[in-house]
Design an enzyme around this catalytic site. Structure first.
Site, short mmCIF file in Angstrom:
data_model
loop_
_atom_site.label_atom_id
_atom_site.label_comp_id
_atom_site.label_asym_id
_atom_site.label_seq_id
_atom_site.Cartn_x
_atom_site.Cartn_y
_atom_site.Cartn_z
N PRO A 67 0.79 -1.23 0.00
CA PRO A 67 0.00 0.00 0.00
C PRO A 67 0.83 1.29 0.00
CG PRO A 67 -0.08 -1.07 2.14
CD PRO A 67 0.57 -2.04 1.20
N ASN A 68 0.29 2.26 -0.74
CA ASN A 68 0.84 3.62 -0.83
C ASN A 68 2.12 3.73 -1.66
OD1 ASN A 68 -1.18 4.89 0.87
ND2 ASN A 68 -0.26 3.75 2.55
N ARG A 105 5.30 11.20 -2.42
CA ARG A 105 5.02 10.82 -1.05
C ARG A 105 6.27 10.97 -0.19
NH1 ARG A 105 4.86 4.58 0.92
NH2 ARG A 105 4.28 5.03 3.06
N TYR A 122 11.50 8.91 0.97
CA TYR A 122 11.47 7.94 -0.14
C TYR A 122 12.08 8.48 -1.43
CZ TYR A 122 8.27 5.63 3.07
OH TYR A 122 7.72 5.03 4.18
N ASN A 157 7.81 -5.77 -1.29
CA ASN A 157 7.86 -4.63 -0.37
C ASN A 157 6.45 -4.55 0.23
OD1 ASN A 157 7.92 -2.27 1.02
ND2 ASN A 157 8.92 -1.07 -0.58
N ALA A 199 3.46 -0.80 4.69
CA ALA A 199 3.02 -0.77 6.09
C ALA A 199 2.57 -2.14 6.61
CB ALA A 199 1.90 0.25 6.26
N GLU A 217 12.56 -9.65 1.04
CA GLU A 217 11.80 -8.46 1.43
C GLU A 217 12.66 -7.22 1.15
OE1 GLU A 217 9.63 -8.66 5.16
OE2 GLU A 217 10.33 -6.66 5.69
N HIS A 247 12.86 -2.79 1.30
CA HIS A 247 12.32 -1.49 1.71
C HIS A 247 13.21 -0.40 1.12
CE1 HIS A 247 9.52 -3.33 4.44
NE2 HIS A 247 10.51 -4.12 4.83
N ARG A 305 14.03 4.34 11.76
CA ARG A 305 12.80 5.13 11.77
C ARG A 305 12.03 4.94 13.09
NH1 ARG A 305 9.76 4.70 6.25
NH2 ARG A 305 8.73 6.49 7.24
C1 DQA Z 1 8.52 1.00 3.31
C2 DQA Z 1 8.68 1.22 4.83
C3 DQA Z 1 7.36 1.04 5.55
O1 DQA Z 1 7.53 1.25 6.94
C4 DQA Z 1 6.33 2.01 5.04
O2 DQA Z 1 5.08 1.77 5.65
C5 DQA Z 1 6.23 2.03 3.58
C6 DQA Z 1 7.43 1.92 2.76
C7 DQA Z 1 9.81 1.30 2.54
O3 DQA Z 1 9.90 0.84 1.40
O4 DQA Z 1 10.71 1.98 3.03
O5 DQA Z 1 5.14 2.25 3.02
O6 DQA Z 1 8.16 -0.34 3.08
#
Ligand code: DQA
Length: 145
Positions: free
Chosen positions: A10-11, A18, A23, A74, A77, A98, A100, A107
């Site tokens: 998500p997102n 964003r 990011y 990825n 959240a 995985e 990120h 963080r």
């Molecule tokens: C993320 C890190 C997560 O904590 C966050 O909720 C994201 C992006 C990253 O790629 O750094 O949406 O997965």
């Protein structure tokens, strides 16, 4: 040619606009094209997917084993909340990584715990879009060895 899948949670569709301080300003489409280029160099066919929906991500993971030799995720959240995604990852036996964009260990406290990490071969985080490139190289070596 082996096939791999990258699943984005998500997102991540909002990347580029964003929280650019965290990011960067690279869009998900740009990460997709960089990832496809990297996969091509390694003779891998790549499916690059994104969903904001937990159930849809679980379906994508469940289906990944039929069509792909490796999975990169990825979970965004959902990394920090989803036992259902953890279980889906545990249920498939292809190599999994995985990724990120940000270094989740630098963080907020609630981001320092990855629920999903125990189901994957390894994690790559904190390298911006390069986390994806490194993950493609890593999944390639897991598939080939
Ligand atoms: C993320 C890190 C997560 O904590 C966050 O909720 C994201 C992006 C990253 O790629 O750094 O949406 O997965």
């Amino acid at each position: 040619m082996s096939s791999i899948v990258i699943i984005n949670g998500p997102n991540l569709n909002l990347l580029g606009n964003r929280e650019e301080n965290i990011y960067g300003n690279i869009s998900l489409d740009k990460i997709k094209s960089i990832s496809i280029d990297e996969a091509k160099k390694l003779n891998l066919n790549l499916s690059f997917l994104q969903s904001n929906n937990e159930g849809e991500i679980i379906d994508l993971i469940q289906n990944a084993e039929k069509a792909h030799k490796g999975l990169i995720i990825n979970p965004a959240a959902f990394t920090h909340t989803s036992i259902a995604i953890l279980d889906a990852l545990r249920a498939i036996s292809i190599p999994k990584i995985e990724v990120h964009i940000s270094n989740i260990y630098q963080r907020e406290e609630y981001r320092k715990k990855s629920i999903t990490a125990s189901a994957v071969n390894g994690i790559i985080c904190g390298f911006g879009y390069l986390s994806y490139v490194l993950a493609i190289q890593a999944i390639y070596s897991l598939i080939e060895n």
